[in-house]
Write a protein that holds these residues in place. Structure first.
Motif, PDB file in Angstrom:
ATOM      1  N   UNK A 226       0.810  -1.221   0.000  1.00 20.63           N
ATOM      2  CA  UNK A 226       0.000   0.000   0.000  1.00 20.63           C
ATOM      3  C   UNK A 226       0.842   1.270   0.000  1.00 20.63           C
ATOM      4  N   UNK A 227       2.157   1.158  -0.109  1.00 16.99           N
ATOM      5  CA  UNK A 227       3.022   2.350  -0.050  1.00 16.99           C
ATOM      6  C   UNK A 227       2.644   3.351  -1.133  1.00 16.99           C
ATOM      7  N   UNK A 228       2.406   4.611  -0.716  1.00 16.78           N
ATOM      8  CA  UNK A 228       2.028   5.661  -1.661  1.00 16.78           C
ATOM      9  C   UNK A 228       2.602   7.003  -1.217  1.00 16.78           C
ATOM     10  N   UNK A 229       3.856   6.993  -0.821  1.00  7.59           N
ATOM     11  CA  UNK A 229       4.510   8.235  -0.391  1.00  7.59           C
ATOM     12  C   UNK A 229       5.581   8.621  -1.408  1.00  7.59           C
ATOM     13  N   UNK A 230       6.696   9.143  -0.935  1.00 11.79           N
ATOM     14  CA  UNK A 230       7.739   9.639  -1.834  1.00 11.79           C
ATOM     15  C   UNK A 230       8.267   8.522  -2.730  1.00 11.79           C
TER      16      UNK A 230
ATOM     17  N   UNK B  40      11.400  -1.830  -1.882  1.00 16.05           N
ATOM     18  CA  UNK B  40      11.510  -0.436  -1.460  1.00 16.05           C
ATOM     19  C   UNK B  40      11.930  -0.416  -0.001  1.00 16.05           C
ATOM     20  N   UNK B  41      12.970   0.363   0.283  1.00 15.61           N
ATOM     21  CA  UNK B  41      13.536   0.471   1.629  1.00 15.61           C
ATOM     22  C   UNK B  41      13.333   1.903   2.104  1.00 15.61           C
ATOM     23  N   UNK B  42      12.590   2.080   3.188  1.00 19.23           N
ATOM     24  CA  UNK B  42      12.365   3.414   3.739  1.00 19.23           C
ATOM     25  C   UNK B  42      13.560   3.791   4.603  1.00 19.23           C
ATOM     26  N   UNK B  43      14.216   4.896   4.254  1.00 17.80           N
ATOM     27  CA  UNK B  43      15.436   5.296   4.956  1.00 17.80           C
ATOM     28  C   UNK B  43      15.195   6.460   5.916  1.00 17.80           C
TER      29      UNK B  43
ATOM     30  N   UNK C 174      13.421  -4.379   8.311  1.00 13.89           N
ATOM     31  CA  UNK C 174      12.187  -4.873   8.930  1.00 13.89           C
ATOM     32  C   UNK C 174      11.050  -4.685   7.918  1.00 13.89           C
ATOM     33  N   UNK C 175      10.506  -5.787   7.446  1.00 10.55           N
ATOM     34  CA  UNK C 175       9.471  -5.721   6.406  1.00 10.55           C
ATOM     35  C   UNK C 175       8.101  -5.480   7.008  1.00 10.55           C
ATOM     36  N   UNK C 176       7.373  -4.520   6.434  1.00 15.49           N
ATOM     37  CA  UNK C 176       5.996  -4.227   6.830  1.00 15.49           C
ATOM     38  C   UNK C 176       5.072  -4.786   5.755  1.00 15.49           C
TER      39      UNK C 176
ATOM     40  N   UNK D 297      11.737  -1.247   6.448  1.00 13.68           N
ATOM     41  CA  UNK D 297      12.400  -0.154   7.169  1.00 13.68           C
ATOM     42  C   UNK D 297      13.897  -0.432   7.184  1.00 13.68           C
ATOM     43  N   UNK D 298      14.688   0.569   6.849  1.00 14.17           N
ATOM     44  CA  UNK D 298      16.139   0.404   6.834  1.00 14.17           C
ATOM     45  C   UNK D 298      16.654   0.086   8.230  1.00 14.17           C
TER      46      UNK D 298
END
Length: 466
Positions: free
Chosen positions: A146-150, A241-244, A289-291, A298-299
């Motif tokens: 569902x990621x819909x950010x940057x 996709x890895x959120x940093x 850490x996978x969501x 998450x990085x």
């Protein structure tokens, strides 16, 4: 150090890249032994006091952004699925993509009957919503995440940028370190040892008795590397996709210099990070850490510390053994890259560009064997303050806390409460005792004076018979 040239230069057209390189050469600080500005970024040296590094240029198309049509379309459709209607400007703002890229994507999706124009928006813009076919397609994308950010930045662009801004690219001297520690009382020998370790930019053991400021020293070290760097909000690694960017670790900088400037909004200007982990650290925290709900990982903590300092506080008291922890970090410390296991099952090689500080109350030789100690090249003992430093700290904190310190009060304290029991002096004692003395004066409605009575009460509370 020019972020523009080092991180995204391969994506720029030759004429623009040449112009930026020329500008960087004109503005670059002239340091002894420094490579010319046209040299590869990893060989250049940056002055720790330089102004904000230049922002990454705004990509004009998907090729410069390192994204595919499918990835951008999926991101925008998931955004519309959650918002129902949104203008082109709204979609550009949330995705952090240029208006040109978003407009081209919306035109493409209109041609495929996935979105429709709902109405007029401000500034000649339009309001968009999903068609029935678009709803179906967006739900399919959302099922995978569902990621819909940057929009994410490619791993290769992130690696070029972080290598160019690495702590090892900064020239550190005793003087720059003294400025970073301007609020602390450190002797010249300690500053010299720390400057050598920080200049190397790799591993550092800080050890010594508790209460002498090891954690505080580790947290101040980052100030010697320069104040700011650019990091992406999220990174794409193949299909992962890895959120940093994490506001609990990263402090974003609001700069007037960036107001009205067109740059790649997927990147954030932050204060160089100091990430502190303690006894709660586990090996799992060193992997993404996978969501499952967002489909994004998450990085890990060491990746969030890239470009700054990773402090492992109370080393030796983690849930995982010291040997296991160093086994996990030994290759990154030596090679300056790390391998991460991603949710898709693939492994990714990512930069490990930070000063890793292991802070402990124990002797390093009690924690790990000689082979491991060799790989942590610097071991700095944080010793107790001298009597002179102890008195200076009392005067410093008395002034800071607004409490009067009578002449001879510290000597009386040392002769009555330290010498008889051979209690060692600690750097934290002046601050802590004066705080308690001030509180004693407050609750008893006495003048703010650190005298025998107020300091005696502070000693009884603080040491509790120890």
């Amino acid at each position: 150090m020019s972020f523009v040239n080092s991180s995204l230069e391969s994506a720029l057209p030759p004429d623009l890249a040449a112009a930026l390189a020329k500008r960087a050469a004109a503005n670059a600080p002239q340091l002894p032994g420094a490579m010319p500005a046209s040299a590869p970024a990893r060989h250049r040296v940056a002055d720790a006091q330089e102004p904000f590094p230049p922002p990454p240029p705004e990509p004009r198309d998907l090729a410069e952004a390192g994204l595919t049509e499918g990835a951008v379309d999926a991101l925008l459709m998931k955004t519309l699925l959650g918002r129902v209607t949104a203008s082109g400007a709204d979609l550009a703002r949330q995705s952090c993509l240029s208006h040109a890229i978003v407009t081209a994507a919306l035109a493409r999706m209109r041609d495929e009957l996935l979105v429709v124009i709902k109405g007029q928006a401000l500034g000649g813009d339009y309001s968009y919503q999903l068609s029935e076919a678009g709803h179906t397609r967006a739900r399919q994308h959302a099922e995978h995440g569902a990621y819909a950010d940057a929009a994410p930045v490619p791993l290769a662009a992130y690696e070029r940028a972080i290598r160019a801004q690495a702590v090892g690219q900064t020239r550190v001297t005793v003087e720059t370190l003294r400025q970073a520690f301007d609020e602390m009382t450190l002797g010249e020998s300690m500053l010299s040892l720390l400057a050598q370790a920080v200049s190397d930019g790799r591993g550092l053991f800080l050890y010594g008795a508790p209460g002498n400021g090891k954690t505080t020293i580790a947290e101040h070290v980052c100030g010697a590397f320069g104040k700011h760097l650019w990091i992406p909000r999220a990174i794409s690694i193949g299909g992962d996709v890895l959120k940093l960017f994490d506001e609990s670790c990263h402090q974003p900088i609001e700069s007037e210099e960036l107001q009205g400037v067109r740059y790649d909004r997927r990147w954030v200007l932050i204060k160089r990070p100091t990430v502190v982990v303690g006894g709660e650290l586990t090996l799992e925290q060193l992997d993404p850490a996978f969501n499952a709900a967002s489909g994004v990982s998450e990085a890990p903590v060491q990746m969030k510390a890239n470009g700054g300092v990773l402090v492992i506080d109370d080393f030796g008291r983690q849930r995982v053994s010291s040997t296991e922890l160093l086994n996990r970090l030994i290759v990154p410390l030596e090679k300056q890259f790390d391998y991460l296991s991603l949710a898709s099952g693939r492994q990714a090689r990512v930069p490990f560009e930070m000063l890793c500080v292991l802070s402990t109350n124990l002797e390093p030789s009690q924690l790990v064997d000689e082979a491991f100690l060799r790989r942590i090249p610097y071991k700095v003992e944080v010793d107790n303050p001298t009597p002179t430093q102890f008195r200076d700290l009392f005067r410093h904190y008395a002034k800071q806390l607004g409490i009067e310190l009578p002449s001879g009060a510290v000597e009386t304290l040392m002769s009555e409460h330290y010498a008889p029991s051979e209690r060692p002096l600690r750097f934290c004692h002046p601050r802590d005792l004066l705080r308690q003395a001030k509180n004693y004066c407050t609750v008893h409605d006495r003048p703010m004076v650190a005298d025998t009575e107020s300091l005696g009460a502070a000693v009884r509370n603080y040491f509790a018979g120890l």
